[in-house]
Design a protein around this motif. Structure first.
Motif, mmCIF file in Angstrom:
data_model
loop_
_atom_site.group_PDB
_atom_site.id
_atom_site.type_symbol
_atom_site.label_atom_id
_atom_site.label_comp_id
_atom_site.label_asym_id
_atom_site.label_seq_id
_atom_site.Cartn_x
_atom_site.Cartn_y
_atom_site.Cartn_z
ATOM 1 N N TYR A 231 6.667 3.134 -19.010
ATOM 2 C CA TYR A 231 5.980 4.336 -18.854
ATOM 3 C C TYR A 231 4.961 4.045 -17.844
ATOM 4 O O TYR A 231 3.894 3.600 -18.120
ATOM 5 N N LEU A 232 4.740 5.011 -16.868
ATOM 6 C CA LEU A 232 3.894 4.959 -15.912
ATOM 7 C C LEU A 232 3.378 6.225 -15.773
ATOM 8 O O LEU A 232 4.083 7.213 -15.082
ATOM 9 N N LEU A 233 2.212 6.528 -15.904
ATOM 10 C CA LEU A 233 1.431 8.052 -15.649
ATOM 11 C C LEU A 233 0.237 7.633 -14.605
ATOM 12 O O LEU A 233 -0.744 7.051 -15.031
ATOM 13 N N LEU A 234 0.635 7.690 -13.369
ATOM 14 C CA LEU A 234 -0.257 7.196 -12.228
ATOM 15 C C LEU A 234 -0.343 8.374 -11.145
ATOM 16 O O LEU A 234 0.113 8.331 -10.130
ATOM 17 N N PRO A 235 -1.154 9.284 -11.408
ATOM 18 C CA PRO A 235 -1.508 10.210 -10.671
ATOM 19 C C PRO A 235 -1.949 9.672 -9.263
ATOM 20 O O PRO A 235 -2.886 9.052 -9.272
ATOM 21 N N LYS A 236 -1.643 10.356 -8.249
ATOM 22 C CA LYS A 236 -1.697 9.848 -6.872
ATOM 23 C C LYS A 236 -3.122 9.458 -6.320
ATOM 24 O O LYS A 236 -3.583 8.682 -5.640
ATOM 25 N N ASP A 237 -4.042 10.352 -6.896
ATOM 26 C CA ASP A 237 -5.433 10.115 -6.414
ATOM 27 C C ASP A 237 -6.222 9.185 -7.408
ATOM 28 O O ASP A 237 -7.485 9.108 -7.103
ATOM 29 N N ARG A 238 -5.898 8.922 -8.600
ATOM 30 C CA ARG A 238 -6.504 8.036 -9.404
ATOM 31 C C ARG A 238 -6.505 6.771 -9.150
ATOM 32 O O ARG A 238 -5.704 6.212 -8.311
ATOM 33 N N GLU A 239 -7.856 6.107 -9.268
ATOM 34 C CA GLU A 239 -7.921 4.670 -8.891
ATOM 35 C C GLU A 239 -7.030 3.670 -9.121
ATOM 36 O O GLU A 239 -6.719 2.834 -8.395
ATOM 37 N N ASP A 240 -6.431 3.696 -10.316
ATOM 38 C CA ASP A 240 -5.466 2.770 -10.736
ATOM 39 C C ASP A 240 -4.261 2.702 -10.374
ATOM 40 O O ASP A 240 -3.239 1.860 -10.151
ATOM 41 N N SER A 241 -3.737 3.829 -9.501
ATOM 42 C CA SER A 241 -2.554 4.129 -8.911
ATOM 43 C C SER A 241 -2.967 3.457 -7.336
ATOM 44 O O SER A 241 -1.800 3.332 -6.543
ATOM 45 N N GLN A 242 -4.262 3.114 -6.765
ATOM 46 C CA GLN A 242 -4.018 2.683 -5.310
ATOM 47 C C GLN A 242 -3.863 1.420 -5.290
ATOM 48 O O GLN A 242 -3.889 0.457 -6.313
ATOM 49 N N ILE A 243 -3.483 1.069 -3.907
ATOM 50 C CA ILE A 243 -3.100 -0.221 -3.788
ATOM 51 C C ILE A 243 -4.298 -1.326 -3.553
ATOM 52 O O ILE A 243 -5.527 -0.775 -3.350
#
Length: 223
Positions: free
Chosen positions: A107-119
């Motif tokens: 289960y992954l909720l990682l909106p594109k602009d959120r810090e945890d989704s960044q490389i």
């Protein structure tokens, strides 16, 4: 042990050694998959923190430094460096694939602009390096990476990232099905456990890719 004999599954344990790999820089890309902030954050629960400690140690001590070094080598030698990450376009994740909406680890909720989704910055893009965003395991599914690779004249893809038994495996199989030559860099990848990591490398090696170390990969480059 050489890449020619390592990570042999039942299917290939008696097979002849493969031919030498030759990677012309202009036809080769290094693709780093899903090394994102969310996966290196410490766990709040002590039990989970203990379970995940070996993975986090491998990421910190092996995967991230080795991948960063391999990226530097690629840039210095004219090998295109590409990046992929998991992220959704919407805040509530309604655009995610089904596998990322199911309960549990995936289960992954990682909106594109959120810090945890960044490389992770240590392995992030430099200059105009391309980043593709996916809401699937396979990097080819739901992105335009296939078109990008063809437009750039890429025939060979060196793969690094996480997780070996999930997004790496799915991406490698998709790339192989599209007739790209794929090399997976063993010491630039990780699964949740070493056993899962090694098992998956045995499953995909010599069928969908060749598995090699970062140092071995550097020796494959031809001018």
């Amino acid at each position: 042990m050489s890449w020619k004999t390592a990570f042999r599954s039942f299917y290939y344990e008696t097979a002849d050694e493969p031919d030498d790999i030759e990677l012309p820089p202009a036809e080769t890309a290094l693709l780093v998959i899903d090394i994102q902030n969310t996966y290196i954050e410490p766990k709040d629960d002590p039990v989970e923190a203990k379970r995940w400690a070996p993975f986090l140690d491998r990421m910190r001590d092996v995967v991230i430094p080795n991948t960063a070094a391999l990226q530097s080598w690629a840039r210095e030698n004219g090998v295109e460096v590409l990046h992929a990450r998991i992220a959704c376009q919407t805040e509530d994740g309604r655009d995610r694939s089904l596998s990322q909406k199911k309960p549990g680890f995936n289960y992954l909720l990682l909106p594109k602009d959120r810090e945890d989704s960044q490389i992770v910055p240590a392995v992030g893009p430099v200059g105009d390096e391309i980043v593709v965003t996916k809401s699937t395991d396979s990097v080819l599914t739901g992105t335009n990476l296939r078109l990008i690779l063809h437009n750039m004249g890429i025939r060979n893809v060196i793969v690094a990232g996480i997780f070996t038994d999930q997004c790496i495996s799915s991406s490698v199989r998709s790339l192989a099905d599209e007739s790209f030559n794929v090399v997976v860099v063993e010491d630039c990848c990780a699964a949740a456990t070493d056993a899962l990591h090694r098992h998956e490398l045995e499953v995909i090696n010599m069928i969908y890719c060749h598995v090699a170390s970062a140092e071995e990969v550097k020796g494959f480059l031809v001018r």
